[in-house]
Motif scaffolding. Structure first.
Motif, PDB file in Angstrom:
ATOM      1  N   CYS A  10       0.849  -1.174   0.000  1.00  0.00           N
ATOM      2  CA  CYS A  10       0.000   0.000   0.000  1.00  0.00           C
ATOM      3  C   CYS A  10       0.889   1.230   0.000  1.00  0.00           C
ATOM      4  CB  CYS A  10      -0.887   0.033   1.246  1.00  0.00           C
ATOM      5  SG  CYS A  10      -1.756  -1.503   1.514  1.00  0.00           S
ATOM      6  N   SER A  11       0.390   2.343  -0.481  1.00  0.00           N
ATOM      7  CA  SER A  11       1.203   3.541  -0.548  1.00  0.00           C
ATOM      8  C   SER A  11       0.349   4.772  -0.374  1.00  0.00           C
ATOM      9  CB  SER A  11       1.909   3.633  -1.883  1.00  0.00           C
ATOM     10  OG  SER A  11       1.914   2.410  -2.547  1.00  0.00           O
ATOM     11  N   PHE A  12       0.846   5.736   0.405  1.00  0.00           N
ATOM     12  CA  PHE A  12       0.160   7.026   0.452  1.00  0.00           C
ATOM     13  C   PHE A  12       1.154   8.166   0.448  1.00  0.00           C
ATOM     14  CE2 PHE A  12      -2.866  10.090   0.886  1.00  0.00           C
ATOM     15  CZ  PHE A  12      -2.442  11.029   1.777  1.00  0.00           C
ATOM     16  N   ILE A  13       0.827   9.240  -0.274  1.00  0.00           N
ATOM     17  CA  ILE A  13       1.768  10.353  -0.368  1.00  0.00           C
ATOM     18  C   ILE A  13       1.009  11.660  -0.407  1.00  0.00           C
ATOM     19  CG2 ILE A  13       1.904   9.922  -2.820  1.00  0.00           C
ATOM     20  CD1 ILE A  13       4.484  11.259  -2.956  1.00  0.00           C
ATOM     21  N   LEU A  14       1.355  12.584   0.456  1.00  0.00           N
ATOM     22  CA  LEU A  14       0.661  13.865   0.528  1.00  0.00           C
ATOM     23  C   LEU A  14       1.695  14.978   0.473  1.00  0.00           C
ATOM     24  CD1 LEU A  14      -1.850  15.560   1.034  1.00  0.00           C
ATOM     25  CD2 LEU A  14      -1.613  15.121   3.442  1.00  0.00           C
ATOM     26  N   LEU A  15       1.557  15.859  -0.483  1.00  0.00           N
ATOM     27  CA  LEU A  15       2.588  16.856  -0.754  1.00  0.00           C
ATOM     28  C   LEU A  15       1.961  18.237  -0.954  1.00  0.00           C
ATOM     29  CD1 LEU A  15       3.499  14.406  -3.482  1.00  0.00           C
ATOM     30  CD2 LEU A  15       4.893  14.568  -1.481  1.00  0.00           C
ATOM     31  N   ALA A  16       2.633  19.331  -0.511  1.00  0.00           N
ATOM     32  CA  ALA A  16       2.031  20.668  -0.625  1.00  0.00           C
ATOM     33  C   ALA A  16       2.957  21.764  -1.144  1.00  0.00           C
ATOM     34  CB  ALA A  16       1.358  21.026   0.672  1.00  0.00           C
ATOM     35  N   VAL A 122       7.495   4.635   6.140  1.00  0.00           N
ATOM     36  CA  VAL A 122       7.520   3.329   5.492  1.00  0.00           C
ATOM     37  C   VAL A 122       7.401   2.272   6.582  1.00  0.00           C
ATOM     38  CG1 VAL A 122       8.795   1.735   4.028  1.00  0.00           C
ATOM     39  CG2 VAL A 122       8.978   4.201   3.621  1.00  0.00           C
ATOM     40  N   ALA A 123       6.407   1.414   6.465  1.00  0.00           N
ATOM     41  CA  ALA A 123       6.169   0.394   7.493  1.00  0.00           C
ATOM     42  C   ALA A 123       6.042  -0.976   6.844  1.00  0.00           C
ATOM     43  CB  ALA A 123       4.910   0.717   8.283  1.00  0.00           C
ATOM     44  N   ILE A 199       3.375   2.755   2.675  1.00  0.00           N
ATOM     45  CA  ILE A 199       4.201   3.962   2.589  1.00  0.00           C
ATOM     46  C   ILE A 199       3.300   5.194   2.546  1.00  0.00           C
ATOM     47  CG2 ILE A 199       4.388   3.654   0.080  1.00  0.00           C
ATOM     48  CD1 ILE A 199       7.098   5.123   0.230  1.00  0.00           C
ATOM     49  N   TYR A 200       3.678   6.190   3.318  1.00  0.00           N
ATOM     50  CA  TYR A 200       2.920   7.444   3.409  1.00  0.00           C
ATOM     51  C   TYR A 200       3.884   8.617   3.262  1.00  0.00           C
ATOM     52  CZ  TYR A 200       0.402  11.341   5.611  1.00  0.00           C
ATOM     53  OH  TYR A 200      -0.162  12.563   5.876  1.00  0.00           O
ATOM     54  N   PHE A 201       3.528   9.560   2.421  1.00  0.00           N
ATOM     55  CA  PHE A 201       4.379  10.726   2.218  1.00  0.00           C
ATOM     56  C   PHE A 201       3.538  11.994   2.189  1.00  0.00           C
ATOM     57  CE2 PHE A 201       6.380  13.381  -1.292  1.00  0.00           C
ATOM     58  CZ  PHE A 201       7.241  14.045  -0.448  1.00  0.00           C
ATOM     59  N   LYS A 202       3.969  12.968   2.955  1.00  0.00           N
ATOM     60  CA  LYS A 202       3.325  14.267   2.940  1.00  0.00           C
ATOM     61  C   LYS A 202       4.402  15.334   2.889  1.00  0.00           C
ATOM     62  CE  LYS A 202       0.339  17.386   5.560  1.00  0.00           C
ATOM     63  NZ  LYS A 202      -0.518  17.571   6.750  1.00  0.00           N
ATOM     64  N   GLY A 203       4.301  16.228   1.921  1.00  0.00           N
ATOM     65  CA  GLY A 203       5.296  17.286   1.811  1.00  0.00           C
ATOM     66  C   GLY A 203       4.758  18.446   0.996  1.00  0.00           C
ATOM     67  N   ASP A 204       5.527  19.491   0.914  1.00  0.00           N
ATOM     68  CA  ASP A 204       5.127  20.701   0.196  1.00  0.00           C
ATOM     69  C   ASP A 204       5.890  20.824  -1.117  1.00  0.00           C
ATOM     70  OD1 ASP A 204       3.634  21.307   2.427  1.00  0.00           O
ATOM     71  OD2 ASP A 204       5.135  22.646   3.275  1.00  0.00           O
ATOM     72  N   TRP A 205       5.218  21.354  -2.135  1.00  0.00           N
ATOM     73  CA  TRP A 205       5.953  21.757  -3.333  1.00  0.00           C
ATOM     74  C   TRP A 205       7.010  22.797  -2.935  1.00  0.00           C
ATOM     75  CZ3 TRP A 205       5.213  18.646  -7.120  1.00  0.00           C
ATOM     76  CH2 TRP A 205       3.957  18.220  -7.539  1.00  0.00           C
ATOM     77  N   ALA A 206       8.145  22.756  -3.567  1.00  0.00           N
ATOM     78  CA  ALA A 206       9.134  23.819  -3.351  1.00  0.00           C
ATOM     79  C   ALA A 206       8.630  25.139  -3.935  1.00  0.00           C
ATOM     80  CB  ALA A 206      10.464  23.441  -3.985  1.00  0.00           C
TER      81      ALA A 206
END
Length: 409
Positions: A10-16, A122-123, A199-206
């Motif tokens: 499974c995968s998750f990603i959150l980016l800003a 990541v787990a 996997i989970y990801f959260k971040g911001d656009w540069a």
């Protein structure tokens, strides 16, 4: 009678969003001790994509999540089964060095999680049948190199209840973004082992997009029909290149550890020609061609929710023994009743907007002087199908990849 086991990725990603200069991007080859494994995992990512591309519509998955879960399986494989997995997944023959390198990649991703403005989790998990004898050497290896959460459960009598507990664990690891990863009916009283990666990801656009500049415009889908979608817009300095009738654009996330790479055909058409060229050598060459350039970007908001069973694709890649009740050899896991793989399930989700990206299941220095004419403004208008991936800029590890053929679907 052989027992079977299941594993799910499974995968998750959150980016800003925020802003900085592309020259801060980390470049170069991954560290020498990781290069072989990173190259192999990237080659597998694109090889798997080549098997899945024949389907219609949008596509999104986490190759890193898949490789991580299958690496645990590889640790317990022996004989021809081990050789088939190695060939199909591009895993190196030397298991000790391979698992050590996977640990170092994981540790580097954990370091990124400590950066301001970034969450990257990541787990790995093992659900083992209570009372079933697994080799201590196998359990020690996966605990040491994959930091696996392990639970002793009773699949024999409460497999449905255990399925719900496993799904709850996945939901917690992905911040509730991946739900019901194991559908009803996938476990049974003869299940003995479930291997998972989340996997989970959260971040911001540069460099974020201003919502005021987003306009409803036409997008030519792969079916040849035009659909109206919100196209985001900004003009800024990015790493950009043009090769093989492609425009290549890199959109970094805050801190420049991770970035989204977008491959856009110059002409408004489907992705057939691009996908035929898409292999590891070409991707590496396209990335090396990038340089700082002022780019006017038009890029759609989009969302993809993707689920797929990978059993058939992995079998056609050459690891058929692993799924065979008579030919599977997982004596590295247990010497008791033989095991074979019954299912490989993958769930992934991504949402991209002005603030960044939500996904579930991943530099140059210029010197100027007078009288040099800057290159013309590059225009990157993603109003037709494109391929994209999210990668770790330090090692080159591909965390996520996908394609968009219709942002409204």
């Amino acid at each position: 009678m052989k027992k079977w086991f299941i594993f799910v990725m499974c995968s998750f990603i959150l980016l800003a969003s925020i802003g900085n200069s592309p020259s801060k991007l980390p470049f170069g080859e991954p560290p020498a001790d990781l290069k072989n494994v990173v190259d192999s995992n990237s080659a597998f990512a694109l090889k798997l994509y080549s098997k899945l591309k024949a389907g219609n519509g949008n596509l999104f998955l986490s190759p890193y999540s898949i490789s991580s879960a299958l690496a645990t399986v590889y640790a317990g494989a022996r004989g021809n089964c081990e050789r088939q997995i190695s060939t199909a997944l591009n895993f190196p023959d030397d298991q000790d060095k391979f698992h050590s390198a996977m640990l170092k990649i994981h540790q580097k991703l954990v370091e990124i999680d400590t950066r301001k403005g970034i969450e990257l989790n990541v787990a790995n998990g093992l659900w083992l049948q209570k009372g079933y004898e697994f080799n201590n050497s196998f359990l020690d290896l996966v605990n040491k190199n994959y930091d696996c959460f392990a639970a002793q459960v009773d699949f024999k009598t409460t497999y449905e209840s255990e399925r719900e507990k496993i799904n709850s664990w996945i939901e917690r690891q992905t911040k509730q973004k991946i739900r019901n990863a194991l559908p009803a009916g996938i476990l049974s009283s003869v299940t003995r082992l479930v291997i998972l990666n989340a996997i989970y990801f959260k971040g911001d656009w540069a460099n974020c997009f201003d919502k005021k500049n987003t306009v409803q415009e036409s997008f030519l889908s792969s079916s040849g029909n035009s659909v109206i979608v919100p196209l985001m817009h900004q003009e800024n300095v990015f790493r950009y290149g043009e090769q093989d009738n492609l425009q290549i654009l890199e959109l970094p996330y805050i801190g420049y550890d991770l970035s989204m790479l977008i491959l856009l055909p110059v002409e408004q058409k489907d992705l057939t020609e691009l996908e035929e060229k898409l292999n590891y050598d070409n991707l590496a060459r396209w990335i090396k061609s990038l340089g700082d350039r002022t780019v006017e970007i038009h890029f759609p908001r989009f969302a993809i929710d993707y689920q797929i069973s990978l059993k058939q694709s992995l079998s056609t890649l050459g690891m058929s023994d692993a799924f065979s009740a008579t030919d599977a050899d997982f004596t590295g896991m247990t010497l008791k009743q033989p095991l074979f793989m019954d299912a490989v399930e993958h769930s992934a989700l991504i949402e991209v907007d002005e603030q960044g990206t939500v996904a579930a299941a991943s530099s140059s220095v210029s010197f100027g002087c007078t009288a040099i004419i800057p290159p013309p403004l590059a225009k990157f208008r993603a109003d037709h199908p494109f391929f994209f991936l999210i990668r770790d800029n330090h090692t080159g590890t591909i965390l996520f990849l996908g394609r968009v053929v219709d942002p409204t679907n």
